[in-house]
Each structure stands twice: as C-alpha cells, then as structure tokens.
Design an enzyme around this catalytic site. Sequence first.
Site, short mmCIF file in Angstrom:
data_model
loop_
_atom_site.label_atom_id
_atom_site.label_comp_id
_atom_site.label_asym_id
_atom_site.label_seq_id
_atom_site.Cartn_x
_atom_site.Cartn_y
_atom_site.Cartn_z
N ARG A 48 0.81 -1.22 0.00
CA ARG A 48 0.00 0.00 0.00
C ARG A 48 0.84 1.27 0.00
NH1 ARG A 48 -4.10 -0.61 4.90
NH2 ARG A 48 -2.16 -1.28 5.89
N ASP A 91 -3.16 -1.35 -3.02
CA ASP A 91 -3.94 -1.71 -1.83
C ASP A 91 -4.65 -3.01 -2.16
OD1 ASP A 91 -5.84 -2.04 0.19
OD2 ASP A 91 -6.12 0.12 0.45
N LYS A 147 1.96 -19.51 5.18
CA LYS A 147 1.17 -19.92 6.33
C LYS A 147 0.98 -18.71 7.26
CE LYS A 147 4.51 -21.50 9.80
NZ LYS A 147 3.93 -20.91 11.00
N ASP A 176 5.73 -24.35 2.99
CA ASP A 176 6.21 -24.64 4.34
C ASP A 176 7.73 -24.63 4.24
OD1 ASP A 176 7.10 -25.66 6.75
OD2 ASP A 176 5.53 -27.17 6.89
N HIS A 177 8.36 -23.59 4.77
CA HIS A 177 9.79 -23.42 4.52
C HIS A 177 10.64 -24.55 5.08
CE1 HIS A 177 9.59 -21.60 8.61
NE2 HIS A 177 10.84 -22.01 8.70
N HIS A 239 4.70 -27.75 10.18
CA HIS A 239 6.09 -28.19 10.18
C HIS A 239 6.26 -29.64 10.64
CE1 HIS A 239 6.93 -24.16 9.24
NE2 HIS A 239 7.16 -23.68 10.43
N LYS A 339 8.54 -22.90 22.76
CA LYS A 339 9.33 -21.67 22.86
C LYS A 339 10.00 -21.60 24.22
CE LYS A 339 6.83 -18.83 19.53
NZ LYS A 339 8.02 -18.71 18.65
#
Length: 491
Positions: A48, A91, A147, A176-177, A239, A339
């Site tokens: 944008r 946009d 994703k 999916d990297h 993953h 995490k």
Amino acid sequence: MKASLKACDVVIFGGGGDLAMRKLLPALYHLDQDGLLAKNTRIIGASRRDMSAQDYQDKVREALNEFVPASVGDENTWPRFKERLSYVSVDAQEESDFARFNDHNVGDDEKDVVFYLATSPDLFGSICSSLANHGLNQERMRVVLEKPLGRDLISSRAINDEVTQNFGEKQIFRIDHYLGKETVQNLLAIRFGNTLFEPLWDSAHIDNVQITVSETVGVEGRWGYYDKAGALRDMVQNHLVQLLCLVAMEPPGRNDADSVRDEKIKVLKALRPIEGANAYTKTVRGQYAKGMINGKDVKGYFDEEGSNLESRTETFVALRADIDNWRWAGVPFYLRTGKRLGQRYSEIVIQYKSIPHSIFNDESNRQLQRNQLIIRLQPEEKISLTVMNKVPGAGEGMNLQPVDLNLSLSEAFNNKRSPEAYERLLLDVMRDDATLFMRYDEVEAAWKWVDGIMAAWSQTSERPKEYASGSWGPAASMALPIKDGRNWHDY
C-alpha cells in the site's frame, strides 16, 4: 539446484514487509549471485505504501546489508539485482489498484508470473479475485500462499475455496519453509537413494521416532498474534506433521509432485485421531514462565507486552502420534515443540530396536546402546548414525561403546554454502515444481487431525502446565515417552 527454465516476473505482495526483507529478497539475491535467475527475471514489490522504484531499491539494499552481510562487498551481483527491482503501490483491498500491474507489463512477452502473497491470509481471497478480474490468473501464472492457512479446518477451507475459485490447484503453491531445508530433502535421498536404510524402515526394526523443533525465543513482541495461534496450530499442524509424513510415507513411484504428495496424504489419513480422553494421555501442553537462557533472565509468557492472564494458549506441545498401517503399527511417533526451551535445534531421531540377543557377556556390554539415525535440521545441518564399536586396544577385550558416524553437509561438500530454504522453494516455484509444497487435501487432512486435539482441550478447564524458560518443557512431557518405557533422545 538447477536454474529456472526461463525468465519470469516475481511479484511480492507485502513486498516491504518483514518476511520479504528478511527472507524472500535475500533468497532471491542469493539465487542471482549463484547465477540461477534468468537474465530477464524481474522482482516487483507490491504494497500500500507510496514509494518510487528508487526508494524501494534503497530499502532492499539496506535490508541486504543487514541480513546478507556479504552483499556489501559483492559489487558484481548488486548492480544486476538492482536492475531487476521495481515497485507497484497496490492496496490489496482496492481492486482498481490492480490495473497498475498493466503499467509494469507484468506477464508480457508470455513470461511466467509468480505472485507471492506475503500478507495476512485474510487478504488471500481478495488478492486472487482481483488478479483474476484483471486477467492475471492465466495458466502460466502461479500464486504462493504463506502460512498460516487458517486456524482450523473451517477457516482453512474458506481461504482455499476463495483462492481455488480463481486459480487452479496446479497453480497454487502452499509453502512450508521447513520442506526447503537440505536435510529434509536428504531424508528422501537417504530412504529412496540407498539400499541400506529402506529395508529396515518399518516396525520390525524401528522402536520409535522422535521429531523435535525447539526454540529459545519467546513470542518476541507478537503476543497478540501468537495467542490466537499457539504451538499446536503454529508448528505442529504444518512443520512437524510434514516432517512426520516424509519419515513415514511409502516409496513413491516417481519423484514428482503428485506421486510424493499422494503418499503423504496416505500417512495423514492413517493418523490415529487424538480425541476426547485420549488427548489427556497422548498430549501435553505448556506455557513458559520466567527463567534463564544462555545466562540471561527472560520473561514469562504473561510478562510479555499485551498479555492477558486468562490466556490458555500453549507455547509448548508434546504428543504421541500413531500411524495405523502395516509399516508403522505399534511404533510411536513422539512430536515436541516449544518456545523458550533450553536449546535451539530441530531434529528427527530414528530409534532402532535392541539387538535380539547379545553375544557380548562382559558386564560393561550388558547395556548395549541401540542404533540411532539422527537427522539434524538446524542450527547446523548434519546426519549421524550411532553404531556400537570395539574400544581400541589389545587389553580391552571386547569392550564396546557407541560411536557416531557423522556426515556434515558443509564438510562433505567442501564447505559449499548451504542454500536457505526459501532459495530452493522460490526456485521450485519459478520452475513450476510443486513437489515440496502442500496440496489442498494435505492441508485439510492435517487440520482435521489437529482440530480433534483442539476440541478435546477446549472441553477441559485445565490450564497449560507451566514450565521454566530454559528448561525442556513441563515435567509431564518428560513422562510422555517414559510411560511407554522410552525416553526423549536428549535424556
């Protein structure tokens, strides 16, 4: 990696955003540096913000200086790469703005076009509709979806339905990297390029499989976003489940997109549902609390900016998955991610069974270590096989100890730079090779399985179990394999 077959236009929606600057543009830069982009390939940022082409080139150069330090001294690549860069102010919710692509001759000269949607999934449908309304959905044009594709089966299906109304399934690349990592692809090479492993790749020889994706970072200022997702949706659904499929699938007839994905969908359909009371015995969820990582005090989940003390979103998941087919009957697949854990790494551990009878009767040999194949995805990419070996020395008798046979990809290939996952995946999109991308039915099957777990969790008032940052998750997660007579690899 092979070069793309011909020149194309790569249009990045969200071209000035974090994903584009940190991952996509550095990946494209490396492809150019390695001579893998055709001469007339163009890269067009779209967002944008009003910006000139020069402004955008300056912004990209600044990002490369930060995320690809070697680019600063590479004056051969940058001038060429800069000439590929242009910018369109669009946009995504204003269909009339899409006419501006005509001013940039996107797709002219019968070029292939890649539209990379590095935006919120809420915009996928409207972007694809606007592209179609301006004739930018021809067969030689493809769309890449980042994703997350929804937060459950219903929302995922809604997004996919909107996209497929305007693009055919063969034009859609759901990325999916993790599947672009060299060691993930090497998993296929190990299994299907050698006679050594595949005959032993079943329940007769393998005791269990463990897949771990461990992070030391927390939500890093994205509490609002993360709290709507959680570890199960954010990591397990894509993953870890994709890694499970590659480990468990049957040998495909050919190494092409549909042959590989046909085998993966069979695994997903064979996953035993985790529903109702099973969720309490087969899964563990947790939230990180204050703790210490690498000698530094770190915040707990509820100390993060924007947090809500009523949140029951998990930052850690451990679970046992079972695949109900002949190859894997009785073999548990332990999946774990979280995490603020003690170490950052991702790995797949294939734990083989014990030998049926030991001929070595010495006291020191009574606990022979079982063979393990360990595929490390990050931070370093390597493969190791643990075997038992005699300790050298004439006076040692037949004393055995485990030895790791290690394959370091960087050392094996003369320290050749291992490409980032996005490099491989972007090149595959340009080559129209969808082998490492998810098909519609794969996404739906994965969500269906995960939705069963989420539904079971929602029926209880029990909160996620607290675990200290820097630990390996809640104590209950350690007990998950123990009650089956097993242990996590790192214990």
